[in-house]
Design a protein around this motif. Structure first.
Motif, PDB file in Angstrom:
ATOM      1  N   SER A 142      38.336  66.718  80.250  1.00 32.88           N
ATOM      2  CA  SER A 142      36.961  67.176  80.061  1.00 32.88           C
ATOM      3  C   SER A 142      36.541  66.921  78.613  1.00 32.88           C
ATOM      4  O   SER A 142      37.395  66.712  77.740  1.00 32.88           O
ATOM      5  CB  SER A 142      36.856  68.680  80.348  1.00 32.88           C
ATOM      6  N   ILE A 143      35.237  66.963  78.394  1.00 30.99           N
ATOM      7  CA  ILE A 143      34.715  66.760  77.033  1.00 30.99           C
ATOM      8  C   ILE A 143      35.237  67.859  76.117  1.00 30.99           C
ATOM      9  O   ILE A 143      35.625  67.613  74.970  1.00 30.99           O
ATOM     10  CB  ILE A 143      33.170  66.732  77.061  1.00 30.99           C
ATOM     11  N   SER A 144      35.271  69.103  76.621  1.00 34.68           N
ATOM     12  CA  SER A 144      35.724  70.193  75.741  1.00 34.68           C
ATOM     13  C   SER A 144      37.199  70.021  75.366  1.00 34.68           C
ATOM     14  O   SER A 144      37.605  70.329  74.241  1.00 34.68           O
ATOM     15  CB  SER A 144      35.442  71.567  76.355  1.00 34.68           C
ATOM     16  N   GLU A 145      37.987  69.480  76.294  1.00 41.37           N
ATOM     17  CA  GLU A 145      39.401  69.248  75.960  1.00 41.37           C
ATOM     18  C   GLU A 145      39.522  68.162  74.882  1.00 41.37           C
ATOM     19  O   GLU A 145      40.340  68.277  73.956  1.00 41.37           O
ATOM     20  CB  GLU A 145      40.169  68.832  77.219  1.00 41.37           C
ATOM     21  N   ALA A 146      38.688  67.128  74.979  1.00 38.63           N
ATOM     22  CA  ALA A 146      38.712  66.046  73.969  1.00 38.63           C
ATOM     23  C   ALA A 146      38.264  66.588  72.608  1.00 38.63           C
ATOM     24  O   ALA A 146      38.797  66.206  71.566  1.00 38.63           O
ATOM     25  CB  ALA A 146      37.813  64.896  74.412  1.00 38.63           C
ATOM     26  N   ASN A 147      37.265  67.498  72.634  1.00 42.76           N
ATOM     27  CA  ASN A 147      36.804  68.102  71.365  1.00 42.76           C
ATOM     28  C   ASN A 147      37.881  69.017  70.779  1.00 42.76           C
ATOM     29  O   ASN A 147      38.086  69.054  69.557  1.00 42.76           O
ATOM     30  CB  ASN A 147      35.517  68.914  71.586  1.00 42.76           C
ATOM     31  N   SER A 148      38.582  69.731  71.668  1.00 46.44           N
ATOM     32  CA  SER A 148      39.657  70.626  71.183  1.00 46.44           C
ATOM     33  C   SER A 148      40.749  69.819  70.501  1.00 46.44           C
ATOM     34  O   SER A 148      41.311  70.251  69.487  1.00 46.44           O
ATOM     35  CB  SER A 148      40.314  71.391  72.320  1.00 46.44           C
ATOM     36  N   ALA A 149      41.063  68.646  71.053  1.00 42.53           N
ATOM     37  CA  ALA A 149      42.129  67.819  70.463  1.00 42.53           C
ATOM     38  C   ALA A 149      41.747  67.423  69.037  1.00 42.53           C
ATOM     39  O   ALA A 149      42.560  67.510  68.112  1.00 42.53           O
ATOM     40  CB  ALA A 149      42.371  66.579  71.316  1.00 42.53           C
ATOM     41  N   LEU A 150      40.479  67.015  68.877  1.00 43.94           N
ATOM     42  CA  LEU A 150      40.024  66.622  67.529  1.00 43.94           C
ATOM     43  C   LEU A 150      40.085  67.821  66.580  1.00 43.94           C
ATOM     44  O   LEU A 150      40.617  67.725  65.466  1.00 43.94           O
ATOM     45  CB  LEU A 150      38.595  66.070  67.598  1.00 43.94           C
ATOM     46  N   ASN A 151      39.558  68.963  67.045  1.00 46.97           N
ATOM     47  CA  ASN A 151      39.539  70.153  66.170  1.00 46.97           C
ATOM     48  C   ASN A 151      40.950  70.599  65.811  1.00 46.97           C
ATOM     49  O   ASN A 151      41.220  70.977  64.668  1.00 46.97           O
ATOM     50  CB  ASN A 151      38.798  71.311  66.857  1.00 46.97           C
ATOM     51  N   ALA A 152      41.838  70.543  66.818  1.00 50.33           N
ATOM     52  CA  ALA A 152      43.218  70.996  66.571  1.00 50.33           C
ATOM     53  C   ALA A 152      43.884  70.087  65.537  1.00 50.33           C
ATOM     54  O   ALA A 152      44.582  70.555  64.630  1.00 50.33           O
ATOM     55  CB  ALA A 152      44.012  70.998  67.864  1.00 50.33           C
ATOM     56  N   TYR A 153      43.645  68.775  65.669  1.00 49.98           N
ATOM     57  CA  TYR A 153      44.265  67.847  64.702  1.00 49.98           C
ATOM     58  C   TYR A 153      43.742  68.132  63.290  1.00 49.98           C
ATOM     59  O   TYR A 153      44.513  68.284  62.343  1.00 49.98           O
ATOM     60  CB  TYR A 153      43.966  66.391  65.093  1.00 49.98           C
ATOM     61  N   GLN A 154      42.434  68.233  63.183  1.00 52.56           N
ATOM     62  CA  GLN A 154      41.867  68.462  61.849  1.00 52.56           C
ATOM     63  C   GLN A 154      42.320  69.804  61.272  1.00 52.56           C
ATOM     64  O   GLN A 154      42.563  69.928  60.070  1.00 52.56           O
ATOM     65  CB  GLN A 154      40.339  68.360  61.906  1.00 52.56           C
ATOM     66  N   GLY A 155      42.485  70.797  62.146  1.00 52.56           N
ATOM     67  CA  GLY A 155      42.963  72.113  61.689  1.00 52.56           C
ATOM     68  C   GLY A 155      44.393  72.025  61.158  1.00 52.56           C
ATOM     69  O   GLY A 155      44.695  72.540  60.084  1.00 52.56           O
ATOM     70  N   ARG A 156      45.240  71.339  61.906  1.00 51.19           N
ATOM     71  CA  ARG A 156      46.651  71.260  61.474  1.00 51.19           C
ATOM     72  C   ARG A 156      46.793  70.444  60.194  1.00 51.19           C
ATOM     73  O   ARG A 156      47.539  70.808  59.288  1.00 51.19           O
ATOM     74  CB  ARG A 156      47.528  70.675  62.591  1.00 51.19           C
ATOM     75  N   ARG A 188      48.892  62.601  64.314  1.00 50.80           N
ATOM     76  CA  ARG A 188      47.788  61.712  64.711  1.00 50.80           C
ATOM     77  C   ARG A 188      48.073  61.096  66.082  1.00 50.80           C
ATOM     78  O   ARG A 188      47.203  61.061  66.951  1.00 50.80           O
ATOM     79  CB  ARG A 188      47.640  60.623  63.649  1.00 50.80           C
ATOM     80  N   PHE A 189      49.307  60.620  66.269  1.00 47.08           N
ATOM     81  CA  PHE A 189      49.649  60.012  67.564  1.00 47.08           C
ATOM     82  C   PHE A 189      49.584  61.045  68.690  1.00 47.08           C
ATOM     83  O   PHE A 189      49.068  60.773  69.768  1.00 47.08           O
ATOM     84  CB  PHE A 189      51.047  59.377  67.508  1.00 47.08           C
ATOM     85  N   VAL A 190      50.092  62.248  68.407  1.00 46.44           N
ATOM     86  CA  VAL A 190      50.111  63.307  69.428  1.00 46.44           C
ATOM     87  C   VAL A 190      48.683  63.649  69.859  1.00 46.44           C
ATOM     88  O   VAL A 190      48.351  63.645  71.051  1.00 46.44           O
ATOM     89  CB  VAL A 190      50.812  64.579  68.873  1.00 46.44           C
ATOM     90  N   TYR A 191      47.806  63.913  68.870  1.00 47.73           N
ATOM     91  CA  TYR A 191      46.461  64.389  69.219  1.00 47.73           C
ATOM     92  C   TYR A 191      45.559  63.262  69.721  1.00 47.73           C
ATOM     93  O   TYR A 191      44.669  63.497  70.545  1.00 47.73           O
ATOM     94  CB  TYR A 191      45.832  65.148  68.042  1.00 47.73           C
ATOM     95  N   ALA A 192      45.793  62.039  69.257  1.00 48.48           N
ATOM     96  CA  ALA A 192      45.009  60.914  69.786  1.00 48.48           C
ATOM     97  C   ALA A 192      45.360  60.724  71.268  1.00 48.48           C
ATOM     98  O   ALA A 192      44.486  60.470  72.107  1.00 48.48           O
ATOM     99  CB  ALA A 192      45.308  59.651  68.997  1.00 48.48           C
ATOM    100  N   HIS A 193      46.640  60.894  71.585  1.00 50.94           N
ATOM    101  CA  HIS A 193      47.064  60.792  72.988  1.00 50.94           C
ATOM    102  C   HIS A 193      46.398  61.906  73.811  1.00 50.94           C
ATOM    103  O   HIS A 193      45.852  61.647  74.890  1.00 50.94           O
ATOM    104  CB  HIS A 193      48.596  60.894  73.068  1.00 50.94           C
ATOM    105  N   ASN A 194      46.426  63.124  73.271  1.00 49.87           N
ATOM    106  CA  ASN A 194      45.779  64.256  73.979  1.00 49.87           C
ATOM    107  C   ASN A 194      44.309  63.960  74.251  1.00 49.87           C
ATOM    108  O   ASN A 194      43.747  64.344  75.266  1.00 49.87           O
ATOM    109  CB  ASN A 194      45.871  65.540  73.144  1.00 49.87           C
ATOM    110  N   CYS A 195      43.704  63.303  73.306  1.00 52.10           N
ATOM    111  CA  CYS A 195      42.292  62.990  73.400  1.00 52.10           C
ATOM    112  C   CYS A 195      42.038  61.976  74.516  1.00 52.10           C
ATOM    113  O   CYS A 195      41.142  62.164  75.346  1.00 52.10           O
ATOM    114  CB  CYS A 195      41.893  62.397  72.060  1.00 52.10           C
ATOM    115  N   TYR A 196      42.842  60.940  74.547  1.00 53.02           N
ATOM    116  CA  TYR A 196      42.679  59.899  75.561  1.00 53.02           C
ATOM    117  C   TYR A 196      42.941  60.407  76.973  1.00 53.02           C
ATOM    118  O   TYR A 196      42.378  59.911  77.942  1.00 53.02           O
ATOM    119  CB  TYR A 196      43.626  58.726  75.270  1.00 53.02           C
ATOM    120  N   THR A 197      43.810  61.403  77.069  1.00 53.94           N
ATOM    121  CA  THR A 197      44.153  61.908  78.406  1.00 53.94           C
ATOM    122  C   THR A 197      43.371  63.174  78.771  1.00 53.94           C
ATOM    123  O   THR A 197      43.633  63.786  79.802  1.00 53.94           O
ATOM    124  CB  THR A 197      45.667  62.204  78.483  1.00 53.94           C
ATOM    125  N   ALA A 198      42.411  63.564  77.920  1.00 52.19           N
ATOM    126  CA  ALA A 198      41.640  64.794  78.177  1.00 52.19           C
ATOM    127  C   ALA A 198      40.851  64.641  79.473  1.00 52.19           C
ATOM    128  O   ALA A 198      40.289  63.568  79.735  1.00 52.19           O
ATOM    129  CB  ALA A 198      40.700  65.062  77.013  1.00 52.19           C
TER     130      ALA A 198
END
Ligand SMILES: Nc1nc2c(ncn2[C@@H]2O[C@H](COP(=O)(O)OP(=O)(O)OP(=O)(O)O)[C@@H](O)[C@H]2O)c(=O)[nH]1
Ligand SMILES: [Mg+2]
Length: 339
Positions: free
Chosen positions: A130-144, A118-128
């Motif tokens: 582009s919008i697609s990068e922020a969406n990828s972070a959410l999808n990747a977290y939920q996938g894992r 959660r900490f890793v992907y939330a950080h990825n999200c905040y530092t994204a």
């Protein structure tokens, strides 16, 4: 030194309830559903910032929900490593303890992984950037997290079964002097528990009615005495799970054993068989105080009573029955004297 926690967890968490055991898929569905309702204010905020915040909040909601559910499930079980040996023995009879331990540590480890990711992907999200990068972070977290949960599927299924078994762990007062009622099936152990303590438990004219340990209490001269009714014992070395519970109670908890004999033989066992079980119980628990309750005297003939009591000269004997004026009185007195 760590304080020993011999008692079960208190309150509503004392006995795990199978209703607390949704499967892994069900938990995931709930997590997705809660997350889909998350929203943030968009007014006057650039879209990239909105999506970053929204997805980070979704990651947090999704992860925290599952983390809490898993932690709560693990808490439904007593802390095995700090439990009284009696409970450990009983849990060993009711469930496969090593498997239970592994499953519980799997659940805790999964909760920790979900938190760390959660900490890793939330950080990825905040530092994204582009919008697609922020969406990828959410999808990747939920996938894992989904794959972590899927692996937990069989674990949660086994824990659900064990949680049902845990519900029969009796609440024991480890400070009270404890009397364990023992004897062949159907001799009247549960009926005597009821007479001694008023506790309610199932009684029937069939053998093997009691399958778990029933507890009751009575007071004598300001002392609280704990009485445990056990499943019936058979005079043999190969024990089944139900008999093992009775022996575990005697082994770990009995300050005094009250061995019950049915002189009427209505229980289905001969006097010889009952006396033999008594002497084996005495040998097995050498050094433990034993008194004998000759039960059902309302129903027994004079000859039957004599035949039962004559061989018991070495024991303290209390006669008892449902008859008015008896009803456990003499047994209660002898217990108080012996304790
Ligand atoms: N007449 C008479 N019957 C009794 C007395 N005490 C028990 N019984 C009967 O004996 C039968 C067995 O009683 P339980 O208390 O269930 O016996 P138990 O030893 O707990 O049996 P398990 O749980 O199967 O080991 C029941 O039908 C009781 O009503 C008594 O003092 N007099
Ligand atoms: Mg019984």
């Amino acid at each position: 030194m760590k304080k020993t926690k011999k008692h079960l967890n208190k309150g509503s968490r004392e006995r795990p309830d199978e209703n607390y055991f949704p499967g892994a898929n069900e938990l995931l569905e709930q997590a997705f559903s809660i997350t889909s309702k998350v929203s943030v204010s968009r007014r006057g905020i650039p879209p990239i910032k909105v999506i970053r915040r929204l997805n980070a909040l979704k990651i947090q909601t999704f992860g925290e929900f599952l983390q809490k559910k898993l932690t709560d499930l693990a808490k439904l079980f007593p802390h095995l490593e700090r439990l009284d040996p009696f409970y450990l023995d009983l849990i060993g009879i009711l469930a496969n303890t090593p498997r239970l331990k592994t499953n519980l540590s799997n659940v805790s480890a999964s909760a920790r992984i979900i938190k760390r990711l959660r900490f890793v992907y939330a950080h990825n999200c905040y530092t994204a950037i582009s919008i697609s990068e922020a969406n990828s972070a959410l999808n990747a977290y939920q996938g894992r997290v989904s794959s972590v949960m899927k692996k937990l599927g069989p674990v949660l299924k086994e824990l659900k079964v064990d949680s049902k078994a845990m519900r029969e762990l009796p609440a024991i007062d480890f400070d009270a002097p404890t009397v364990v009622l023992a004897g062949y099936p159907n001799v009247g152990k549960t009926t005597l528990l009821k007479r001694l303590t008023g506790a309610s438990a199932k009684i029937s004219p069939y053998a093997f009615t009691t399958k778990q340990i029933n507890t009751g209490y009575f007071e004598h001269k300001y002392r609280r005495i704990q009485v445990l009714d056990t499943p019936g014992l058979l005079d043999r070395t190969e024990l089944n799970a139900v008999e093992k519970k009775a022996l575990a109670a005697i082994q770990h908890l009995a300050t005094l054993i009250v061995f019950i004999i049915d002189p009427t033989l209505a229980c289905g066992y001969t006097l010889q068989e009952q006396l033999s079980l008594l002497s084996h119980t005495k040998e097995r628990f050498a050094g433990r105080k034993i008194i004998v309750a000759v039960n059902k005297v309302d129903y027994a003939t004079e000859q039957e009573l004599d035949a039962a009591t004559d061989p018991l000269k070495d024991y303290t004997v209390a006669k008892d029955s449902e008859l008015e004026g008896m009803q456990g009185q003499k047994v209660r007195e002898e217990i108080a004297k012996a304790l």
